[in-house]
Design a protein around this motif. Structure first.
Motif, PDB file in Angstrom:
ATOM      1  N   HIS A  14       0.814  -1.210   0.000  1.00  0.00           N
ATOM      2  CA  HIS A  14       0.000   0.000   0.000  1.00  0.00           C
ATOM      3  C   HIS A  14       0.851   1.266   0.000  1.00  0.00           C
ATOM      4  CE1 HIS A  14      -2.797  -3.032   1.867  1.00  0.00           C
ATOM      5  NE2 HIS A  14      -3.557  -2.523   0.921  1.00  0.00           N
ATOM      6  N   PHE A  15       1.972   1.225   0.729  1.00  0.00           N
ATOM      7  CA  PHE A  15       2.831   2.404   0.859  1.00  0.00           C
ATOM      8  C   PHE A  15       4.291   1.967   0.876  1.00  0.00           C
ATOM      9  CE2 PHE A  15      -1.115   3.387   3.128  1.00  0.00           C
ATOM     10  CZ  PHE A  15      -1.511   4.547   2.485  1.00  0.00           C
ATOM     11  N   ALA A  16       5.155   2.855   0.403  1.00  0.00           N
ATOM     12  CA  ALA A  16       6.599   2.681   0.549  1.00  0.00           C
ATOM     13  C   ALA A  16       7.124   3.901   1.290  1.00  0.00           C
ATOM     14  CB  ALA A  16       7.278   2.551  -0.808  1.00  0.00           C
ATOM     15  N   LEU A  17       7.925   3.657   2.323  1.00  0.00           N
ATOM     16  CA  LEU A  17       8.474   4.751   3.118  1.00  0.00           C
ATOM     17  C   LEU A  17       9.986   4.626   3.149  1.00  0.00           C
ATOM     18  CD1 LEU A  17       5.725   3.600   4.909  1.00  0.00           C
ATOM     19  CD2 LEU A  17       6.143   5.853   5.886  1.00  0.00           C
ATOM     20  N   GLY A  18      10.653   5.755   2.962  1.00  0.00           N
ATOM     21  CA  GLY A  18      12.096   5.744   3.040  1.00  0.00           C
ATOM     22  C   GLY A  18      12.720   6.772   2.131  1.00  0.00           C
ATOM     23  N   LEU A  50      10.059  13.644   6.455  1.00  0.00           N
ATOM     24  CA  LEU A  50      11.061  14.177   7.372  1.00  0.00           C
ATOM     25  C   LEU A  50      12.429  14.187   6.718  1.00  0.00           C
ATOM     26  CD1 LEU A  50      12.740  11.486   8.645  1.00  0.00           C
ATOM     27  CD2 LEU A  50      10.496  11.153   9.688  1.00  0.00           C
ATOM     28  N   ARG A  51      13.314  14.985   7.292  1.00  0.00           N
ATOM     29  CA  ARG A  51      14.683  15.078   6.800  1.00  0.00           C
ATOM     30  C   ARG A  51      15.641  14.650   7.899  1.00  0.00           C
ATOM     31  NH1 ARG A  51      14.849  20.722   3.266  1.00  0.00           N
ATOM     32  NH2 ARG A  51      13.140  20.155   1.853  1.00  0.00           N
ATOM     33  N   ASP A  52      16.727  14.042   7.470  1.00  0.00           N
ATOM     34  CA  ASP A  52      17.731  13.569   8.410  1.00  0.00           C
ATOM     35  C   ASP A  52      19.079  13.670   7.722  1.00  0.00           C
ATOM     36  OD1 ASP A  52      18.889  12.502  10.674  1.00  0.00           O
ATOM     37  OD2 ASP A  52      17.872  10.558  10.552  1.00  0.00           O
ATOM     38  N   ARG A  53      20.129  13.281   8.422  1.00  0.00           N
ATOM     39  CA  ARG A  53      21.451  13.220   7.812  1.00  0.00           C
ATOM     40  C   ARG A  53      22.228  12.077   8.430  1.00  0.00           C
ATOM     41  NH1 ARG A  53      24.188  17.292   6.920  1.00  0.00           N
ATOM     42  NH2 ARG A  53      22.476  18.777   6.925  1.00  0.00           N
ATOM     43  N   TYR A  54      23.187  11.567   7.673  1.00  0.00           N
ATOM     44  CA  TYR A  54      24.028  10.497   8.186  1.00  0.00           C
ATOM     45  C   TYR A  54      25.092  11.072   9.117  1.00  0.00           C
ATOM     46  CZ  TYR A  54      21.919   7.159   5.006  1.00  0.00           C
ATOM     47  OH  TYR A  54      21.018   6.337   4.368  1.00  0.00           O
ATOM     48  N   ALA A  55      25.425  10.284  10.138  1.00  0.00           N
ATOM     49  CA  ALA A  55      26.418  10.704  11.122  1.00  0.00           C
ATOM     50  C   ALA A  55      27.309   9.522  11.466  1.00  0.00           C
ATOM     51  CB  ALA A  55      25.721  11.221  12.385  1.00  0.00           C
ATOM     52  N   VAL A  89      30.267   3.436  13.071  1.00  0.00           N
ATOM     53  CA  VAL A  89      29.203   3.120  12.118  1.00  0.00           C
ATOM     54  C   VAL A  89      28.631   4.418  11.575  1.00  0.00           C
ATOM     55  CG1 VAL A  89      27.419   2.997  13.927  1.00  0.00           C
ATOM     56  CG2 VAL A  89      27.039   1.840  11.744  1.00  0.00           C
ATOM     57  N   VAL A  90      28.357   4.446  10.277  1.00  0.00           N
ATOM     58  CA  VAL A  90      27.673   5.575   9.645  1.00  0.00           C
ATOM     59  C   VAL A  90      26.192   5.229   9.589  1.00  0.00           C
ATOM     60  CG1 VAL A  90      27.436   6.968   7.556  1.00  0.00           C
ATOM     61  CG2 VAL A  90      29.706   6.199   8.291  1.00  0.00           C
ATOM     62  N   MET A  91      25.366   6.063  10.217  1.00  0.00           N
ATOM     63  CA  MET A  91      23.943   5.761  10.312  1.00  0.00           C
ATOM     64  C   MET A  91      23.147   7.064  10.411  1.00  0.00           C
ATOM     65  SD  MET A  91      23.726   4.472  14.282  1.00  0.00           S
ATOM     66  CE  MET A  91      21.946   4.261  14.196  1.00  0.00           C
ATOM     67  N   PRO A  92      21.839   7.027  10.186  1.00  0.00           N
ATOM     68  CA  PRO A  92      21.034   8.246  10.309  1.00  0.00           C
ATOM     69  C   PRO A  92      21.119   8.827  11.717  1.00  0.00           C
ATOM     70  CG  PRO A  92      19.820   6.586   9.100  1.00  0.00           C
ATOM     71  CD  PRO A  92      21.042   5.911   9.637  1.00  0.00           C
ATOM     72  N   GLN A  93      21.278  10.131  11.780  1.00  0.00           N
ATOM     73  CA  GLN A  93      21.488  10.802  13.058  1.00  0.00           C
ATOM     74  C   GLN A  93      20.278  10.689  13.970  1.00  0.00           C
ATOM     75  OE1 GLN A  93      23.921  14.542  13.371  1.00  0.00           O
ATOM     76  NE2 GLN A  93      21.898  15.445  13.698  1.00  0.00           N
ATOM     77  N   ALA A  94      19.067  10.786  13.399  1.00  0.00           N
ATOM     78  CA  ALA A  94      17.862  10.704  14.234  1.00  0.00           C
ATOM     79  C   ALA A  94      17.744   9.339  14.902  1.00  0.00           C
ATOM     80  CB  ALA A  94      16.614  10.984  13.392  1.00  0.00           C
ATOM     81  N   LEU A 109       1.736  11.909  11.886  1.00  0.00           N
ATOM     82  CA  LEU A 109       2.733  11.398  12.824  1.00  0.00           C
ATOM     83  C   LEU A 109       4.146  11.873  12.524  1.00  0.00           C
ATOM     84  CD1 LEU A 109       1.618   7.657  13.205  1.00  0.00           C
ATOM     85  CD2 LEU A 109       1.453   9.446  14.939  1.00  0.00           C
ATOM     86  N   PHE A 110       4.505  11.936  11.239  1.00  0.00           N
ATOM     87  CA  PHE A 110       5.930  12.052  10.899  1.00  0.00           C
ATOM     88  C   PHE A 110       6.325  13.286  10.122  1.00  0.00           C
ATOM     89  CE2 PHE A 110       4.970   7.391  10.972  1.00  0.00           C
ATOM     90  CZ  PHE A 110       5.622   7.140  12.174  1.00  0.00           C
TER      91      PHE A 110
END
Length: 294
Positions: free
Chosen positions: A141-145, A159-164, A237-242, A291-292
């Protein structure tokens, strides 16, 4: 369809004029419609007797099929604008990767538990090249990412994020950066060894762009084990900051003050225009946005 609705109304009300009123037609239009149906079926359908339109035997047989069919269609049309989440038993199918599940599912399931306890959620990570077709066919039904390669869908930015870069709290580089209060350089990052999840291609792109792919010591299939690994080692590890700030214990982990190239990204909600008018689909979209959306 209009002629069959007219037939059903005349059969039920016993009058062409009352059927016209019920359907919002003029009496001449209703009479002309009934004439067309009589000619199409080769039967009088109704004869006047004692002030009412009495059905013929052919009309009786036709009514036994038409009445439940018209009722079912009108029920669907009436329900088109109605969706009661508190009574729904639907299963919502989502494209989500493992980090997306960690970021979005806790709040989503909490909201569904309160507002729509009968709704079930099924998540599956699809190859990005298959997402548009899966949305179009209703397989999901939906794709998120963060899905920059997905096209041909309706979408809204959530939403917006950045890798850290994340290391354990006692890491020598974390202590040094805190003591000096300066941002880390590329040379600093090149002294680290890294773990990464191969399903998140952006982390590999960042490592390659910095010339750090040769420092990769673990190429993992899943994210779940990485926090425990970096807690016990000096790996990074490089991962999303949030995700790092919300789901990793702050006393055990540190986000290093490093600026990564092209590290910002957007998480969007994708869906197919085919299902845009569906009331349940519309309700779920609004839930995600409420929600997001930043």
């Amino acid at each position: 369809m209009n002629l069959l609705r007219l037939f059903e109304a005349v059969y039920r009300l016993g009058s062409v004029s009352r059927a016209a009123d019920a359907l919002g037609l003029s009496q001449p239009a209703a009479s002309q419609g009934l004439t067309r149906l009589r000619l199409a079926l080769g039967d009088a359908l109704f004869v006047r007797a004692n002030g009412r339109m009495r059905p013929t035997l052919r009309a009786e047989r036709l009514a036994s099929v038409v009445q439940p069919a018209v009722a079912a269609i009108e029920d669907v049309l009436r329900d088109e604008d109605a969706f009661d989440p508190s009574r729904s038993q639907m299963t919502v199918r989502l494209h989500l990767n493992d980090i997306g599940e960690a970021r979005l599912l806790p709040e989503l399931m909490e909201a569904l538990h309160r507002q729509a306890p009968g709704i079930r959620v099924h998540t599956t990570p699809l190859p990005h090249g298959e997402i548009t077709d899966a949305l179009e066919t209703g397989a999901i039904h939906f794709a998120l990412g963060f899905l920059p390669s997905v096209s041909g869908t309706e979408r809204v930015e959530l939403l917006r994020d950045r890798y850290a870069v994340v290391v354990r709290a006692g890491h020598p580089m974390a202590k040094a950066s805190k003591a000096s209060n300066v941002r880390m350089t590329i040379q600093d990052l090149r002294r680290l060894e890294y773990v990464a999840v191969r399903s998140h291609s952006e982390t590999f792109r960042i490592l390659q762009q910095l010339g750090l792919d040769g420092r990769l010591v673990l190429n993992s299939a899943h994210f779940l084990a990485l926090p425990a690994i970096i807690a016990r080692t000096d790996f990074a590890v490089v991962m999303p900051q949030a995700i790092a700030r919300r789901f990793i214990e702050p006393k055990r982990y540190v986000v290093l003050p490093a600026e990564l190239p092209r590290s910002a990204f957007t998480v969007s909600l994708h869906w197919s225009r085919r299902f845009e008018s569906d009331p349940a689909h519309h309700w779920m979209r609004n839930l995600f946005i409420g929600l997001f959306k930043d």
